[in-house]
Design a protein around this motif. Sequence first.
Motif, PDB file in Angstrom:
ATOM      1  N   ALA A 111       0.798  -1.223   0.000  1.00  0.00           N
ATOM      2  CA  ALA A 111       0.000   0.000   0.000  1.00  0.00           C
ATOM      3  C   ALA A 111       0.832   1.275   0.000  1.00  0.00           C
ATOM      4  CB  ALA A 111      -0.921   0.003   1.222  1.00  0.00           C
ATOM      5  N   ASP A 113       3.036   2.953  -1.885  1.00  0.00           N
ATOM      6  CA  ASP A 113       3.010   3.911  -2.994  1.00  0.00           C
ATOM      7  C   ASP A 113       1.640   4.559  -3.165  1.00  0.00           C
ATOM      8  OD1 ASP A 113       5.650   3.340  -3.502  1.00  0.00           O
ATOM      9  OD2 ASP A 113       5.250   1.995  -5.188  1.00  0.00           O
ATOM     10  N   ASP A 114       0.582   3.841  -2.838  1.00  0.00           N
ATOM     11  CA  ASP A 114      -0.776   4.346  -3.040  1.00  0.00           C
ATOM     12  C   ASP A 114      -1.223   5.338  -1.966  1.00  0.00           C
ATOM     13  OD1 ASP A 114      -1.040   2.838  -5.302  1.00  0.00           O
ATOM     14  OD2 ASP A 114      -2.171   1.217  -4.334  1.00  0.00           O
ATOM     15  N   ALA A 118      -3.460   9.047  -2.309  1.00  0.00           N
ATOM     16  CA  ALA A 118      -4.741   8.997  -1.596  1.00  0.00           C
ATOM     17  C   ALA A 118      -4.908  10.211  -0.695  1.00  0.00           C
ATOM     18  CB  ALA A 118      -4.837   7.718  -0.767  1.00  0.00           C
ATOM     19  N   TYR A 150      -6.707  -4.008   0.050  1.00  0.00           N
ATOM     20  CA  TYR A 150      -5.527  -4.866   0.187  1.00  0.00           C
ATOM     21  C   TYR A 150      -5.851  -6.134   0.963  1.00  0.00           C
ATOM     22  CZ  TYR A 150      -3.183  -0.769  -1.567  1.00  0.00           C
ATOM     23  OH  TYR A 150      -2.811   0.288  -2.369  1.00  0.00           O
TER      24      TYR A 150
END
Length: 224
Positions: A111, A113-114, A118, A150
């Motif tokens: 998670a 990089d996301d 966000a 995820y």
Amino acid sequence: MFQRLALGLAGLVLAAAASAQDGQWKEGTHYFAITPPQATAHPDKVEVTEVFSYGCPACFTAAPSIKKLKSKLPPNAVMTYVPASWNTAEQWPLFQRAYYTAEALGVAEKAHDDMFPAIWSNGPLAVVVNGKVKDPAPTLEDVAKFYEKYGVKPADFIATANSFAINTKMKKADTYIKAVQVDSTPTIIVNGKYRLNGRSAGGSWESLEALVLHLVQQESAAAK
């Protein structure tokens, strides 16, 4: 006054860059010794640690460069992350809790990089909208919902986030950050011994990358 301060800082960056280009990395100018050195989580590796926050816009900007640095580390080195919590206006304590919760649940790396877009690309965890701090701010429930993609159930995420283990990790992170004397993000710590950032390394991420790899090589040689 502010103009003189800006010019002074610019001069320091240019001087550091010129010295770095000459191949003269200087302790106390480009990087700083940590006294006493801090223990690392991977004693068999040279540990490169980013002190960061998902709620830090500079960390969002730096994320691609940090990812590139990670890809260039030799096999005997490892990248780790320590989230900071001192800026409550941008929800750093919440995102510190989120990182350690995701780590405990085995999804932090997936998670990572996301999380930045966000928060900083008008995503579901945005803390600033149209230049103003968002009100209401994102909550732990919002974060739990984000991590659901995820494979983590929101209820499980929240229960883990509020656990004694996560509270302990957060306190340890704050203690570590104080011990290594980090007061801005992103900052890089090499093997618990050296502290540097983009400005001290010469004003660019290319120079920071070169200096980090130099210090990793130095630590590798010292371990032989």
